[in-house]
Design an enzyme around this catalytic site. Structure first.
Site, PDB file in Angstrom:
ATOM      1  N   HIS A 153      -3.756  -1.588  -3.860  1.00 20.97           N
ATOM      2  CA  HIS A 153      -4.892  -1.249  -2.991  1.00 20.97           C
ATOM      3  C   HIS A 153      -5.992  -0.535  -3.784  1.00 20.97           C
ATOM      4  O   HIS A 153      -6.636   0.400  -3.286  1.00 20.97           O
ATOM      5  CB  HIS A 153      -4.417  -0.376  -1.827  1.00 20.97           C
ATOM      6  CG  HIS A 153      -5.234  -0.531  -0.580  1.00 20.97           C
ATOM      7  ND1 HIS A 153      -4.809  -1.266   0.492  1.00 20.97           N
ATOM      8  CD2 HIS A 153      -6.466  -0.071  -0.241  1.00 20.97           C
ATOM      9  CE1 HIS A 153      -5.740  -1.232   1.437  1.00 20.97           C
ATOM     10  NE2 HIS A 153      -6.750  -0.516   1.011  1.00 20.97           N
TER      11      HIS A 153
ATOM     12  N   TYR B  11      -4.994  -5.999   9.198  1.00 24.80           N
ATOM     13  CA  TYR B  11      -4.137  -4.829   9.433  1.00 24.80           C
ATOM     14  C   TYR B  11      -3.621  -4.979  10.855  1.00 24.80           C
ATOM     15  O   TYR B  11      -4.195  -5.724  11.660  1.00 24.80           O
ATOM     16  CB  TYR B  11      -4.934  -3.527   9.341  1.00 24.80           C
ATOM     17  CG  TYR B  11      -5.369  -3.129   7.960  1.00 24.80           C
ATOM     18  CD1 TYR B  11      -4.440  -2.897   6.958  1.00 24.80           C
ATOM     19  CD2 TYR B  11      -6.716  -2.959   7.653  1.00 24.80           C
ATOM     20  CE1 TYR B  11      -4.839  -2.508   5.673  1.00 24.80           C
ATOM     21  CE2 TYR B  11      -7.131  -2.574   6.383  1.00 24.80           C
ATOM     22  CZ  TYR B  11      -6.183  -2.350   5.401  1.00 24.80           C
ATOM     23  OH  TYR B  11      -6.580  -1.967   4.151  1.00 24.80           O
TER      24      TYR B  11
ATOM     25  N   THR C 152      -2.195  -7.148   4.812  1.00 22.38           N
ATOM     26  CA  THR C 152      -2.080  -6.020   3.877  1.00 22.38           C
ATOM     27  C   THR C 152      -0.983  -5.084   4.358  1.00 22.38           C
ATOM     28  O   THR C 152      -1.018  -4.607   5.504  1.00 22.38           O
ATOM     29  CB  THR C 152      -3.441  -5.285   3.774  1.00 22.38           C
ATOM     30  OG1 THR C 152      -4.406  -6.210   3.286  1.00 22.38           O
ATOM     31  CG2 THR C 152      -3.363  -4.092   2.837  1.00 22.38           C
TER      32      THR C 152
ATOM     33  N   LYS D 167      -0.253  -8.933   1.000  1.00 25.47           N
ATOM     34  CA  LYS D 167      -1.008  -8.196  -0.039  1.00 25.47           C
ATOM     35  C   LYS D 167      -0.493  -6.767  -0.132  1.00 25.47           C
ATOM     36  O   LYS D 167      -0.434  -6.063   0.889  1.00 25.47           O
ATOM     37  CB  LYS D 167      -2.499  -8.186   0.319  1.00 25.47           C
ATOM     38  CG  LYS D 167      -3.370  -7.321  -0.587  1.00 25.47           C
ATOM     39  CD  LYS D 167      -4.843  -7.532  -0.290  1.00 25.47           C
ATOM     40  CE  LYS D 167      -5.746  -6.701  -1.160  1.00 25.47           C
ATOM     41  NZ  LYS D 167      -5.840  -5.292  -0.756  1.00 25.47           N
TER      42      LYS D 167
ATOM     43  N   SER E 277     -12.557  -8.490   4.978  1.00 25.83           N
ATOM     44  CA  SER E 277     -11.746  -7.332   5.385  1.00 25.83           C
ATOM     45  C   SER E 277     -11.668  -7.206   6.908  1.00 25.83           C
ATOM     46  O   SER E 277     -12.655  -7.443   7.618  1.00 25.83           O
ATOM     47  CB  SER E 277     -12.361  -6.056   4.816  1.00 25.83           C
ATOM     48  OG  SER E 277     -11.836  -4.908   5.462  1.00 25.83           O
TER      49      SER E 277
END
Ligand SMILES: Cc1cc2nc3c(=O)[nH]c(=O)nc-3n(C[C@H](O)[C@H](O)[C@H](O)COP(=O)(O)O)c2cc1C
Ligand SMILES: CCCCCCC(=O)C(=O)O
Length: 365
Positions: A254, A131, A157, A230, A108
Protein backbone atom coordinates in the site's frame (compact mmCIF):
# COMPACT_ATOMS: atom_id res chain seq x y z
CA UNK A 1 10.95 29.53 -14.74
CA UNK A 2 11.59 26.08 -13.26
CA UNK A 3 13.41 23.75 -15.66
CA UNK A 4 11.48 20.95 -17.40
CA UNK A 5 11.51 17.73 -15.37
CA UNK A 6 13.93 15.14 -16.75
CA UNK A 7 12.81 12.26 -14.54
CA UNK A 8 9.68 11.39 -12.56
CA UNK A 9 11.25 12.36 -9.24
CA UNK A 10 11.32 15.97 -10.45
CA UNK A 11 7.51 15.97 -10.54
CA UNK A 12 7.44 15.50 -6.77
CA UNK A 13 9.04 18.91 -6.26
CA UNK A 14 6.62 20.49 -8.76
CA UNK A 15 3.73 18.95 -6.83
CA UNK A 16 5.12 20.26 -3.55
CA UNK A 17 5.21 23.76 -4.99
CA UNK A 18 1.55 23.79 -6.08
CA UNK A 19 -0.26 21.73 -3.43
CA UNK A 20 -1.48 22.86 0.00
CA UNK A 21 0.76 21.24 2.62
CA UNK A 22 -2.08 19.07 3.98
CA UNK A 23 -2.65 17.44 0.59
CA UNK A 24 1.02 17.17 -0.35
CA UNK A 25 1.73 15.42 2.95
CA UNK A 26 -1.29 13.13 2.45
CA UNK A 27 -0.03 12.00 -0.96
CA UNK A 28 3.63 11.70 0.00
CA UNK A 29 3.40 10.25 3.46
CA UNK A 30 3.71 6.74 4.82
CA UNK A 31 2.92 5.13 8.15
CA UNK A 32 4.69 5.76 11.48
CA UNK A 33 8.53 5.85 11.13
CA UNK A 34 8.21 5.61 7.34
CA UNK A 35 10.84 2.86 7.36
CA UNK A 36 8.99 0.94 4.66
CA UNK A 37 8.39 4.13 2.67
CA UNK A 38 12.14 4.62 2.27
CA UNK A 39 12.81 0.92 1.80
CA UNK A 40 10.35 0.60 -1.10
CA UNK A 41 12.63 2.92 -3.07
CA UNK A 42 16.00 2.05 -1.54
CA UNK A 43 15.65 -1.71 -2.08
CA UNK A 44 15.59 -1.14 -5.84
CA UNK A 45 18.99 0.53 -5.58
CA UNK A 46 20.47 -2.61 -4.04
CA UNK A 47 19.51 -4.67 -7.08
CA UNK A 48 21.99 -4.41 -9.95
CA UNK A 49 21.60 -5.32 -13.60
CA UNK A 50 23.40 -8.00 -15.61
CA UNK A 51 23.16 -6.80 -19.24
CA UNK A 52 23.94 -8.90 -22.32
CA UNK A 53 25.63 -7.32 -25.32
CA UNK A 54 25.66 -7.90 -29.07
CA UNK A 55 21.96 -8.60 -29.24
CA UNK A 56 19.89 -6.96 -32.00
CA UNK A 57 17.97 -4.27 -30.14
CA UNK A 58 17.02 -2.18 -33.15
CA UNK A 59 13.37 -2.94 -32.37
CA UNK A 60 12.06 -3.07 -28.82
CA UNK A 61 8.61 -4.43 -28.07
CA UNK A 62 7.34 -3.46 -24.61
CA UNK A 63 3.74 -4.51 -25.15
CA UNK A 64 2.03 -7.06 -22.95
CA UNK A 65 -1.43 -8.13 -21.82
CA UNK A 66 -3.09 -8.07 -18.41
CA UNK A 67 -6.17 -10.29 -18.07
CA UNK A 68 -6.23 -10.35 -21.87
CA UNK A 69 -6.15 -6.56 -22.33
CA UNK A 70 -3.25 -5.36 -24.45
CA UNK A 71 -1.20 -2.45 -23.11
CA UNK A 72 1.72 -0.65 -24.72
CA UNK A 73 4.11 -1.32 -21.82
CA UNK A 74 3.90 -3.18 -18.50
CA UNK A 75 3.25 0.05 -16.60
CA UNK A 76 -0.25 0.65 -15.21
CA UNK A 77 -1.86 3.30 -13.01
CA UNK A 78 -2.29 2.23 -9.38
CA UNK A 79 -5.50 3.08 -7.53
CA UNK A 80 -4.93 6.23 -5.49
CA UNK A 81 -7.66 8.21 -3.82
CA UNK A 82 -8.98 11.73 -4.24
CA UNK A 83 -7.34 13.07 -7.40
CA UNK A 84 -9.39 16.28 -7.28
CA UNK A 85 -7.35 17.36 -4.28
CA UNK A 86 -4.38 17.36 -6.69
CA UNK A 87 -6.10 18.84 -9.75
CA UNK A 88 -9.68 20.04 -10.47
CA UNK A 89 -10.15 17.51 -13.28
CA UNK A 90 -9.21 14.69 -10.92
CA UNK A 91 -9.57 11.08 -12.06
CA UNK A 92 -11.03 12.14 -15.41
CA UNK A 93 -7.66 13.70 -16.32
CA UNK A 94 -5.82 10.61 -15.09
CA UNK A 95 -8.07 8.29 -17.11
CA UNK A 96 -7.54 10.36 -20.26
CA UNK A 97 -3.79 10.15 -19.73
CA UNK A 98 -4.13 6.36 -19.32
CA UNK A 99 -6.06 6.17 -22.60
CA UNK A 100 -3.48 8.32 -24.41
CA UNK A 101 -0.68 6.14 -23.01
CA UNK A 102 -2.47 2.95 -23.99
CA UNK A 103 -2.46 1.57 -20.48
CA UNK A 104 -4.89 0.46 -17.78
CA UNK A 105 -6.08 2.71 -14.97
CA UNK A 106 -7.32 1.25 -11.71
CA UNK A 107 -9.90 3.66 -10.31
CA UNK A 108 -9.78 4.00 -6.52
CA UNK A 109 -12.83 3.29 -4.37
CA UNK A 110 -11.97 6.66 -2.82
CA UNK A 111 -12.10 8.57 -6.11
CA UNK A 112 -13.39 12.14 -6.19
CA UNK A 113 -14.94 11.80 -9.69
CA UNK A 114 -17.69 9.24 -9.99
CA UNK A 115 -17.42 5.82 -11.58
CA UNK A 116 -19.73 7.10 -14.35
CA UNK A 117 -17.84 10.35 -14.98
CA UNK A 118 -14.58 8.49 -15.43
CA UNK A 119 -16.19 5.84 -17.64
CA UNK A 120 -17.70 8.39 -20.01
CA UNK A 121 -14.57 10.55 -20.22
CA UNK A 122 -12.47 8.34 -22.50
CA UNK A 123 -11.94 4.80 -23.74
CA UNK A 124 -9.20 3.74 -21.33
CA UNK A 125 -9.39 0.16 -20.12
CA UNK A 126 -10.38 0.58 -16.48
CA UNK A 127 -10.36 -1.73 -13.47
CA UNK A 128 -12.25 -0.78 -10.29
CA UNK A 129 -10.55 -0.98 -6.89
CA UNK A 130 -12.76 -2.02 -4.00
CA UNK A 131 -12.84 -1.64 -0.25
CA UNK A 132 -15.69 -3.19 1.68
CA UNK A 133 -17.71 -1.10 4.07
CA UNK A 134 -19.49 -2.53 7.09
CA UNK A 135 -22.53 -1.49 5.02
CA UNK A 136 -21.97 -4.18 2.38
CA UNK A 137 -25.00 -3.08 0.42
CA UNK A 138 -23.18 0.18 -0.43
CA UNK A 139 -20.04 -1.65 -1.58
CA UNK A 140 -22.14 -4.10 -3.61
CA UNK A 141 -23.97 -1.24 -5.28
CA UNK A 142 -20.79 0.47 -6.42
CA UNK A 143 -19.32 -2.78 -7.79
CA UNK A 144 -22.47 -3.20 -9.83
CA UNK A 145 -22.20 0.39 -11.08
CA UNK A 146 -18.60 -0.29 -12.12
CA UNK A 147 -19.61 -3.47 -13.94
CA UNK A 148 -22.46 -1.69 -15.71
CA UNK A 149 -20.09 1.10 -16.78
CA UNK A 150 -17.58 -1.18 -18.45
CA UNK A 151 -14.87 -1.61 -15.81
CA UNK A 152 -13.12 -4.87 -16.62
CA UNK A 153 -12.02 -6.21 -13.22
CA UNK A 154 -12.45 -5.68 -9.50
CA UNK A 155 -9.23 -5.08 -7.57
CA UNK A 156 -9.98 -5.98 -3.96
CA UNK A 157 -7.56 -4.26 -1.59
CA UNK A 158 -7.02 -6.39 1.49
CA UNK A 159 -4.43 -4.50 3.51
CA UNK A 160 -6.72 -1.90 5.08
CA UNK A 161 -8.80 -3.59 7.79
CA UNK A 162 -7.95 -0.37 9.66
CA UNK A 163 -6.14 2.74 8.47
CA UNK A 164 -2.39 2.85 9.07
CA UNK A 165 -1.06 5.50 11.45
CA UNK A 166 -0.08 8.31 9.11
CA UNK A 167 1.42 10.87 11.39
CA UNK A 168 1.54 13.77 8.93
CA UNK A 169 -2.23 13.42 8.43
CA UNK A 170 -2.77 13.39 12.18
CA UNK A 171 -0.70 16.57 12.63
CA UNK A 172 -2.39 18.29 9.69
CA UNK A 173 -5.87 17.14 10.77
CA UNK A 174 -6.39 15.74 7.26
CA UNK A 175 -9.94 16.35 6.12
CA UNK A 176 -12.20 13.74 4.66
CA UNK A 177 -14.29 15.27 1.84
CA UNK A 178 -17.68 13.93 0.76
CA UNK A 179 -17.01 11.50 -2.08
CA UNK A 180 -19.56 11.91 -4.89
CA UNK A 181 -19.82 8.17 -5.50
CA UNK A 182 -21.35 7.77 -2.06
CA UNK A 183 -23.56 10.86 -1.91
CA UNK A 184 -26.87 9.98 -0.27
CA UNK A 185 -25.47 6.59 0.80
CA UNK A 186 -22.84 7.33 3.44
CA UNK A 187 -21.30 10.51 4.75
CA UNK A 188 -17.55 10.31 4.07
CA UNK A 189 -17.02 13.83 5.44
CA UNK A 190 -16.65 12.95 9.10
CA UNK A 191 -16.03 15.75 11.52
CA UNK A 192 -13.26 14.87 13.90
CA UNK A 193 -11.94 17.32 16.45
CA UNK A 194 -8.72 15.41 16.88
CA UNK A 195 -6.25 14.07 14.34
CA UNK A 196 -7.13 12.95 10.84
CA UNK A 197 -10.83 12.86 10.04
CA UNK A 198 -9.93 10.78 6.99
CA UNK A 199 -8.51 8.10 9.29
CA UNK A 200 -11.57 8.38 11.52
CA UNK A 201 -13.84 7.78 8.54
CA UNK A 202 -11.99 4.62 7.48
CA UNK A 203 -11.97 3.31 11.05
CA UNK A 204 -15.70 3.86 11.36
CA UNK A 205 -16.80 2.53 7.98
CA UNK A 206 -14.47 -0.23 6.72
CA UNK A 207 -15.32 -3.82 7.58
CA UNK A 208 -12.41 -5.15 9.64
CA UNK A 209 -14.00 -8.58 10.07
CA UNK A 210 -13.36 -9.71 6.46
CA UNK A 211 -11.71 -13.10 6.10
CA UNK A 212 -10.68 -15.58 3.39
CA UNK A 213 -13.64 -17.90 4.01
CA UNK A 214 -16.13 -15.16 3.40
CA UNK A 215 -15.05 -12.31 1.20
CA UNK A 216 -14.19 -13.79 -2.18
CA UNK A 217 -17.30 -15.98 -2.16
CA UNK A 218 -19.44 -12.94 -1.35
CA UNK A 219 -17.79 -10.88 -4.09
CA UNK A 220 -18.31 -13.65 -6.64
CA UNK A 221 -21.97 -13.72 -5.66
CA UNK A 222 -22.42 -10.05 -6.60
CA UNK A 223 -20.24 -9.71 -9.73
CA UNK A 224 -19.05 -11.72 -12.69
CA UNK A 225 -15.95 -9.54 -13.12
CA UNK A 226 -12.56 -11.17 -12.54
CA UNK A 227 -11.15 -10.45 -9.08
CA UNK A 228 -7.60 -9.30 -8.48
CA UNK A 229 -6.41 -9.22 -4.88
CA UNK A 230 -4.14 -6.32 -3.87
CA UNK A 231 -1.91 -6.26 -0.81
CA UNK A 232 -0.20 -9.68 -0.74
CA UNK A 233 3.30 -9.88 0.78
CA UNK A 234 3.86 -13.55 1.70
CA UNK A 235 3.89 -16.97 0.05
CA UNK A 236 1.27 -18.15 2.57
CA UNK A 237 -1.27 -15.54 1.48
CA UNK A 238 -0.35 -15.92 -2.19
CA UNK A 239 -1.25 -19.63 -2.03
CA UNK A 240 -4.53 -18.87 -0.26
CA UNK A 241 -5.42 -16.27 -2.88
CA UNK A 242 -4.89 -18.78 -5.68
CA UNK A 243 -6.93 -21.40 -3.77
CA UNK A 244 -9.93 -19.08 -3.43
CA UNK A 245 -9.88 -18.42 -7.14
CA UNK A 246 -8.61 -14.91 -7.75
CA UNK A 247 -7.67 -13.94 -11.31
CA UNK A 248 -4.55 -12.03 -10.28
CA UNK A 249 -2.44 -10.82 -7.37
CA UNK A 250 -0.86 -7.45 -6.65
CA UNK A 251 2.23 -7.61 -4.47
CA UNK A 252 1.84 -4.38 -2.52
CA UNK A 253 2.35 -2.83 0.90
CA UNK A 254 0.00 0.00 0.00
CA UNK A 255 2.85 2.36 -0.77
CA UNK A 256 4.02 1.95 2.84
CA UNK A 257 0.91 3.68 4.20
CA UNK A 258 -0.36 0.78 6.28
CA UNK A 259 1.94 -1.50 8.33
CA UNK A 260 5.36 0.05 8.82
CA UNK A 261 8.36 -2.35 8.91
CA UNK A 262 6.94 -4.60 6.25
CA UNK A 263 9.73 -5.30 3.76
CA UNK A 264 10.14 -3.40 0.53
CA UNK A 265 7.77 -4.99 -1.95
CA UNK A 266 10.55 -5.70 -4.44
CA UNK A 267 12.25 -7.90 -1.84
CA UNK A 268 9.20 -10.20 -1.49
CA UNK A 269 8.10 -10.32 -5.11
CA UNK A 270 10.03 -13.49 -5.93
CA UNK A 271 8.62 -15.35 -2.93
CA UNK A 272 5.08 -14.61 -4.13
CA UNK A 273 5.84 -15.41 -7.77
CA UNK A 274 7.31 -18.76 -6.74
CA UNK A 275 4.26 -19.64 -4.62
CA UNK A 276 1.83 -18.67 -7.38
CA UNK A 277 3.72 -20.85 -9.85
CA UNK A 278 2.29 -19.14 -12.93
CA UNK A 279 -1.33 -19.97 -12.07
CA UNK A 280 -2.38 -16.31 -12.17
CA UNK A 281 -0.55 -13.12 -13.15
CA UNK A 282 1.39 -11.34 -10.42
CA UNK A 283 1.39 -7.55 -10.58
CA UNK A 284 3.64 -5.37 -8.47
CA UNK A 285 3.70 -1.93 -6.88
CA UNK A 286 5.75 0.14 -4.46
CA UNK A 287 8.63 2.49 -5.21
CA UNK A 288 8.64 2.40 -9.00
CA UNK A 289 10.42 5.63 -9.96
CA UNK A 290 12.65 4.56 -12.87
CA UNK A 291 12.47 2.41 -15.99
CA UNK A 292 15.20 0.28 -14.43
CA UNK A 293 12.79 -0.42 -11.52
CA UNK A 294 10.19 -1.71 -14.00
CA UNK A 295 12.85 -3.93 -15.56
CA UNK A 296 13.91 -5.32 -12.15
CA UNK A 297 10.31 -6.12 -11.18
CA UNK A 298 9.76 -7.96 -14.46
CA UNK A 299 13.03 -9.87 -14.07
CA UNK A 300 11.79 -11.03 -10.66
CA UNK A 301 8.53 -12.30 -12.14
CA UNK A 302 5.98 -9.47 -12.29
CA UNK A 303 3.68 -9.33 -15.29
CA UNK A 304 3.38 -5.54 -14.98
CA UNK A 305 3.87 -2.78 -12.42
CA UNK A 306 1.50 -0.18 -10.98
CA UNK A 307 2.62 3.37 -10.34
CA UNK A 308 1.09 5.36 -7.48
CA UNK A 309 2.60 8.63 -6.24
CA UNK A 310 4.43 9.72 -9.42
CA UNK A 311 1.09 9.77 -11.25
CA UNK A 312 -0.40 12.05 -8.58
CA UNK A 313 2.65 14.33 -8.75
CA UNK A 314 2.27 14.58 -12.53
CA UNK A 315 -1.43 15.32 -12.12
CA UNK A 316 -0.78 18.03 -9.53
CA UNK A 317 1.95 19.60 -11.66
CA UNK A 318 0.10 19.69 -14.97
CA UNK A 319 -3.16 17.73 -15.08
CA UNK A 320 -3.62 15.16 -17.84
CA UNK A 321 -0.45 16.30 -19.59
CA UNK A 322 1.57 15.84 -16.40
CA UNK A 323 0.34 12.26 -16.00
CA UNK A 324 1.08 11.53 -19.66
CA UNK A 325 4.62 12.83 -19.19
CA UNK A 326 5.21 10.71 -16.09
CA UNK A 327 4.10 7.55 -17.88
CA UNK A 328 6.06 8.45 -21.01
CA UNK A 329 9.23 9.03 -18.99
CA UNK A 330 8.92 5.64 -17.31
CA UNK A 331 8.20 3.99 -20.65
CA UNK A 332 11.15 5.69 -22.36
CA UNK A 333 13.50 4.74 -19.55
CA UNK A 334 12.21 1.18 -19.56
CA UNK A 335 12.67 0.92 -23.33
CA UNK A 336 16.24 2.18 -22.99
CA UNK A 337 16.92 -0.29 -20.17
CA UNK A 338 15.68 -3.15 -22.36
CA UNK A 339 17.93 -2.04 -25.21
CA UNK A 340 21.00 -1.61 -23.03
CA UNK A 341 20.35 -4.97 -21.35
CA UNK A 342 20.04 -6.86 -24.62
CA UNK A 343 16.31 -7.61 -24.27
CA UNK A 344 14.27 -6.77 -27.39
CA UNK A 345 11.03 -8.14 -25.92
CA UNK A 346 9.60 -8.75 -22.46
CA UNK A 347 10.13 -12.51 -22.71
CA UNK A 348 13.87 -11.85 -23.04
CA UNK A 349 13.96 -10.31 -19.54
CA UNK A 350 14.95 -13.14 -17.21
CA UNK A 351 15.94 -13.72 -13.61
CA UNK A 352 19.58 -13.79 -14.68
CA UNK A 353 19.39 -10.16 -15.79
CA UNK A 354 19.39 -8.98 -12.17
CA UNK A 355 21.52 -9.58 -9.10
CA UNK A 356 19.74 -9.21 -5.76
CA UNK A 357 21.13 -9.05 -2.25
CA UNK A 358 20.30 -12.71 -1.67
CA UNK A 359 22.25 -13.64 -4.82
CA UNK A 360 25.28 -11.93 -3.35
CA UNK A 361 25.02 -13.61 0.06
CA UNK A 362 26.57 -17.02 -0.83
CA UNK A 363 29.66 -15.37 -2.31
CA UNK A 364 30.13 -13.45 0.96
CA UNK A 365 30.15 -16.57 3.15
C1 LIG B 1 -2.21 9.11 -1.83
C2 LIG B 1 -2.40 7.64 -1.99
C3 LIG B 1 -3.69 7.12 -2.00
C4 LIG B 1 -3.88 5.76 -2.17
N1 LIG B 1 -5.15 5.29 -2.26
C5 LIG B 1 -5.35 3.99 -2.47
C6 LIG B 1 -6.66 3.49 -2.64
O1 LIG B 1 -7.64 4.22 -2.61
N2 LIG B 1 -6.80 2.16 -2.83
C7 LIG B 1 -5.73 1.30 -2.88
O2 LIG B 1 -5.91 0.09 -3.05
N3 LIG B 1 -4.48 1.76 -2.74
C8 LIG B 1 -4.27 3.06 -2.56
N4 LIG B 1 -2.99 3.52 -2.46
C9 LIG B 1 -1.87 2.60 -2.63
C10 LIG B 1 -1.47 2.52 -4.13
O3 LIG B 1 -2.45 1.81 -4.85
C11 LIG B 1 -0.15 1.79 -4.35
O4 LIG B 1 -0.18 0.55 -3.68
C12 LIG B 1 1.08 2.59 -3.89
O5 LIG B 1 0.88 3.96 -4.08
C13 LIG B 1 2.29 2.13 -4.67
O6 LIG B 1 3.43 2.78 -4.22
P1 LIG B 1 4.08 4.07 -4.93
O7 LIG B 1 3.25 5.22 -4.51
O8 LIG B 1 5.45 4.08 -4.36
O9 LIG B 1 4.06 3.84 -6.42
C14 LIG B 1 -2.77 4.88 -2.29
C15 LIG B 1 -1.48 5.40 -2.27
C16 LIG B 1 -1.29 6.76 -2.13
C17 LIG B 1 0.12 7.30 -2.15
C1 LIG C 1 -13.57 5.64 0.91
C2 LIG C 1 -12.27 6.34 1.06
C3 LIG C 1 -11.14 5.40 1.09
C4 LIG C 1 -9.88 6.05 0.69
C5 LIG C 1 -8.71 5.18 1.04
C6 LIG C 1 -7.45 5.79 0.55
C7 LIG C 1 -6.26 4.96 0.75
O1 LIG C 1 -6.27 3.78 0.57
C8 LIG C 1 -5.03 5.60 1.16
O2 LIG C 1 -4.00 4.92 1.24
O3 LIG C 1 -5.03 6.79 1.46
Amino acid sequence: MASEPVNVNAFQELARQVLPKMYYDFYTGGAEDQFTLKENVEAFRRITLRPRVLVDVSRIDMSTTVLGYKISAPIMIAPTSMHQLAHPEGEVATARAAAASDTIMILSYGSTCTVEEVASSCNAVRFFQLYIYKRRDISAQIVQRAEKNGYKAVVLTVDVPRPGKREADIKNKMVSPQLKNFEGLISTALDSDEGSSFEAFIRASFDDSLCWEDVIGWLKSITTLPIIIKGILTHEDARKAVEVGVAGIVVSNHGARQLDYTPATISVLEEVVYAVGGKVPVLFDGGIRRGTDVFKALALGAQAVLVGRPVIYGLAANGEDGVRKVIKMLKDEFELTMALSGCPSLKDITRSHVRTESDRLPSML
